[in-house]
Enzyme design. Structure first.
Site, PDB file in Angstrom:
ATOM      1  N   ARG A 164       0.827  -1.214   0.000  1.00 42.09           N
ATOM      2  CA  ARG A 164       0.000   0.000   0.000  1.00 42.09           C
ATOM      3  C   ARG A 164       0.859   1.262   0.000  1.00 42.09           C
ATOM      4  O   ARG A 164       0.527   2.266   0.626  1.00 42.09           O
ATOM      5  CB  ARG A 164      -0.952   0.009   1.203  1.00 42.09           C
ATOM      6  N   SER A 239     -11.953  -0.216   2.201  1.00 40.86           N
ATOM      7  CA  SER A 239     -11.135  -0.533   3.379  1.00 40.86           C
ATOM      8  C   SER A 239     -10.539   0.753   3.945  1.00 40.86           C
ATOM      9  O   SER A 239      -9.862   1.492   3.231  1.00 40.86           O
ATOM     10  CB  SER A 239     -10.022  -1.511   3.012  1.00 40.86           C
ATOM     11  N   GLU A 335      -6.042   4.294   5.414  1.00 41.40           N
ATOM     12  CA  GLU A 335      -5.694   4.288   3.997  1.00 41.40           C
ATOM     13  C   GLU A 335      -6.027   5.619   3.324  1.00 41.40           C
ATOM     14  O   GLU A 335      -5.224   6.132   2.550  1.00 41.40           O
ATOM     15  CB  GLU A 335      -6.392   3.143   3.272  1.00 41.40           C
TER      16      GLU A 335
END
Length: 339
Positions: A164, A239, A335
């Site tokens: 990520r 998410s 995120e």
């Protein structure tokens, strides 16, 4: 190219937050982009680049020049008997691009189906799902350097992909504008369905016929639709937290305390934990602050119950982080970007 002031961003973020940008415009062509970065407005204001709005939490007023990339186009630029290089413009909707590649027999992105957002954002976050990361299929990234005002191509190595993460998340704010991404896809289908319940669903959907990339894509879509709310109906950014990666000794200690805890060994020996499982075990499903809440079906997702604010989401995010650290000694990191 039309520049507007005090522009409403309500419909341009998937969490559905009410927000205004000080200035706003859309860019469709390379010529428009080159012209824009030389304009007085661009040089005088801070700049925020917007794609599909699926990875941002907006403040009520964004005190910057928000620029949305709307360039479109998908083309094959090179191919052989086994592989093909496909160039996609940054403004392409990610899921539509994935379906387009599968429809013409190019495989490799099927596990990443139904991820919200645009193509241009995929390398920044190194999006991933069901055992696949987009870095596995990226050949190179074409950018415009707003400092030197030159076009630049980043190889996969240049992108410095990690979980990520990528070079683009840490470069000078707004310097490199991702304009297009070149993907290396395969004409041969090699299924990757070992992650979670993807194998069971894929095989069930393929009963009586050969397993194909499209079948896997359909299975991914089915699983995601059952677990994740549709942002067109319930505001969310998918998410919300990264799955934390911890040292093996930390993971072993947690496994002794929680034998059912899912753990995934990484190439470097560290262990990835499931953030959703941690939040669920902490009893936070349904927990609400203001009009922001933890989704009842998937603890990894925060949702807008209607009228949620930037403060609601921030407070809920911090509360979850504090509870998880207190209970498990593990830090969670959001995120999405908070604007």
């Amino acid at each position: 190219m039309n520049i507007e002031q005090d522009y409403a961003l309500d419909e341009l973020n998937t969490f559905g937050l009410k927000s205004q940008a000080q200035s706003f415009c859309q860019v469709h062509t390379e010529a428009e982009l080159e012209k824009l970065v030389q304009s007085a407005l661009f040089l005088q204001q801070s700049v925020s680049w917007l794609g599909g709005g699926s990875n941002i939490i907006l403040a009520p007023y964004v005190n910057s020049f928000v620029i949305q990339l709307c360039n479109k186009g998908v083309e094959v630029i090179e191919e052989n008997n086994d592989n093909v290089l496909v160039k996609a413009q940054a403004g392409e909707v990610w899921h539509e691009f994935v379906l387009k590649t599968l429809s013409i027999g190019y495989n490799g992105l099927e596990n990443l189906s139904l991820i919200p957002g645009h193509v241009g954002a995929a390398p920044v976050q190194n999006i991933g799902a069901y055992g696949v990361e987009v870095k596995d299929r990226i050949h190179s990234v074409i950018c415009f350097d707003t400092y030197s005002r030159e076009w630049q191509t980043f190889s996969k190595v240049d992108c410095q992909f990690q979980y990520r993460d990528s070079f683009f998340k840490h470069a000078e704010n707004g310097r490199y504008v991702i304009w297009a991404v070149i993907f290396e896809l395969s004409k041969r289908f090699i299924p990757n369905i070992q992650y979670g319940d993807l194998e069971e669903v894929s095989n069930r959907m393929a009963i009586g016929q050969a397993l194909t990339a499209k079948t896997v894509s359909d299975a991914v879509c089915s699983i995601r639709q059952q677990k994740l709310p549709d942002p067109h109906i319930t505001g969310n950014v998918g998410s919300f937290f990264h799955n934390p990666i911890v040292d093996a000794d930390v993971a072993n200690e947690l496994k002794q305390r929680y034998p059912d805890m899912p753990q995934y060994i990484q190439n470097d020996g560290r262990i990835k934990l499931a953030a959703g499982w941690l939040i669920d075990q902490a009893g936070l499903k349904g927990h609400q602050i203001g009009q922001a809440a933890v989704h009842l079906k998937q603890a990894l997702v925060l949702v807008n119950l209607g009228g949620a604010t930037h403060t609601d989401v921030l407070d809920l995010s911090k509360h979850i982080q504090e509870i998880i650290f207190t209970k498990f000694g593990v830090k969670l990191h959001p995120e999405p970007n908070f604007w």
